[in-house]
Design a protein around this motif. Sequence first.
Motif, short mmCIF file in Angstrom:
data_model
loop_
_atom_site.label_atom_id
_atom_site.label_comp_id
_atom_site.label_asym_id
_atom_site.label_seq_id
_atom_site.Cartn_x
_atom_site.Cartn_y
_atom_site.Cartn_z
N ALA A 1 0.80 -1.22 0.00
CA ALA A 1 0.00 0.00 0.00
C ALA A 1 0.84 1.27 0.00
CB ALA A 1 -0.95 -0.01 1.20
N HIS A 2 2.06 1.21 0.54
CA HIS A 2 2.88 2.42 0.59
C HIS A 2 3.63 2.67 -0.71
CE1 HIS A 2 5.78 -0.74 1.61
NE2 HIS A 2 6.75 0.09 1.24
N LYS A 3 3.60 1.71 -1.64
CA LYS A 3 4.31 1.88 -2.90
C LYS A 3 3.36 2.32 -4.00
CE LYS A 3 7.95 -1.58 -2.04
NZ LYS A 3 8.66 -2.75 -2.62
N PRO A 4 3.75 3.31 -4.80
CA PRO A 4 2.84 3.83 -5.82
C PRO A 4 2.73 2.93 -7.05
CG PRO A 4 4.91 5.04 -5.89
CD PRO A 4 4.99 4.11 -4.71
N VAL A 5 1.56 3.01 -7.69
CA VAL A 5 1.31 2.34 -8.96
C VAL A 5 0.72 3.38 -9.92
CG1 VAL A 5 0.10 0.50 -10.18
CG2 VAL A 5 0.87 0.14 -7.82
N GLY A 6 1.39 3.58 -11.05
CA GLY A 6 0.91 4.50 -12.07
C GLY A 6 0.48 3.76 -13.32
N MET A 7 0.05 4.53 -14.31
CA MET A 7 -0.38 3.95 -15.58
C MET A 7 0.10 4.84 -16.72
SD MET A 7 -2.45 1.63 -17.30
CE MET A 7 -3.82 1.05 -16.29
N ARG A 8 0.71 4.22 -17.73
CA ARG A 8 1.03 4.97 -18.95
C ARG A 8 -0.13 4.79 -19.92
NH1 ARG A 8 6.41 5.99 -22.56
NH2 ARG A 8 6.91 7.09 -20.64
N VAL A 9 -0.57 5.89 -20.50
CA VAL A 9 -1.68 5.87 -21.44
C VAL A 9 -1.27 6.54 -22.74
CG1 VAL A 9 -3.42 5.89 -19.61
CG2 VAL A 9 -2.66 8.05 -20.61
N SER A 10 -1.94 6.16 -23.81
CA SER A 10 -1.88 6.92 -25.06
C SER A 10 -3.11 7.82 -25.08
CB SER A 10 -1.89 5.99 -26.28
OG SER A 10 -0.61 5.48 -26.56
N ALA A 11 -2.89 9.13 -25.08
CA ALA A 11 -4.01 10.07 -25.00
C ALA A 11 -4.85 10.10 -26.27
CB ALA A 11 -3.49 11.47 -24.69
N THR A 12 -4.27 9.68 -27.38
CA THR A 12 -4.99 9.63 -28.65
C THR A 12 -4.35 8.59 -29.55
OG1 THR A 12 -5.64 10.86 -30.64
CG2 THR A 12 -3.60 11.54 -29.57
#
Length: 370
Positions: A223-234
């Motif tokens: 829970a203390h470690k972050p999780v992000g997401m890479r997205v293609s905006a278009t």
Amino acid sequence: MSALFSPIKLRGLELANRIMVSPMCQYSADDGAANDWHFTHINMLALSGASMFCIEATHVEPIGRITPGCLGLWDDDTESALKPILASVRKHSKTAVAMQLAHAGRKGSSYRPWEGGQQIPFSQGGWQTVAPSAIPHKEGEAAPLALDSAGLARVSAAFVDAARRADRLGIDALELHGAHGYLLHQFLSPLSNQRTDRYGGSLDNRMRFPLEVFEAVRAVFPAHKPVGMRVSATDWVEGGWDLAQTIVFAQELKRRGVDWIDVSSGGVSPLQKIALGPGYQVPFAQAVKQATELPTIAVGLITQPQQAEEIVASGKAHMVALARGMLYDPRWGWHAAAEVGGQVSAPPQYWRSQPSTHKELFGRTTFGAR
């Protein structure tokens, strides 16, 4: 005070500046396992001055690789291969180490870029790829298999297993790869997802599997470690995935506890028409940031320190991530700090490299040499 070299906190992870080394595929693994090349590459860029280094797209199952040389984290061998590399990084660098977890979907089974990058025929060692729908990435390629319920469960479980292995390795943060036309992006885009079940059709349905994977990973990563997401905006294709849908997706990720959105674009269709230029994707990051108030990372042709400083100082994004710029200049962070007025962490073996005109670069003014 430089905005680029101001601290930022992502969940429990405290970063000294706003620079990340982007995940960059090296296509050089041995059956998914890291080797001497990765030892050199990762240790070199862990001393770049960036506060976070993200390990390249690390695939969660063998058929999820882009090429036969892509990095993986799906068994004890692939996990063990990363241990000495990370031990060396921790010994000599203070940078946080993230990892991008990925699945190539229908863009798998390809030759390495320097071998042409085209799909590998089955007769030459290629493998059967999978996707939301049995639609090839481009004309003339072998069609992927549409994932059934068992296949969806297998892929989701593979992401979970890789996340657990990453935590055992001491990885500080994870980024899920939902961009560049790979599997999670394939579910999001109506160009690649033409399912008629609960995973296709409406925006809510197309978002369902990527959100399920995020939730599953978030549930097992500490829970203390972050999780992000890479997205293609278009998708840069009419009728495809676009910025408005990206914002809705980011808002749903926010509800599920995402810690950052890394905003890229394109990759799902060879018909894309991209308007390239310095910082060409920054407006996408700015739009996501304004609409969601999530931490955002801007990427794409960010090469100059003053350019990066302006992106952060003006509030267009919380952080910047560099790829090619870091390969060309592995001490980019040092040089940026000297230019915009920041400090970086460096090992004592390098302290005497500090130019006399930038005596505060490493936070030291004397070296005490005999």
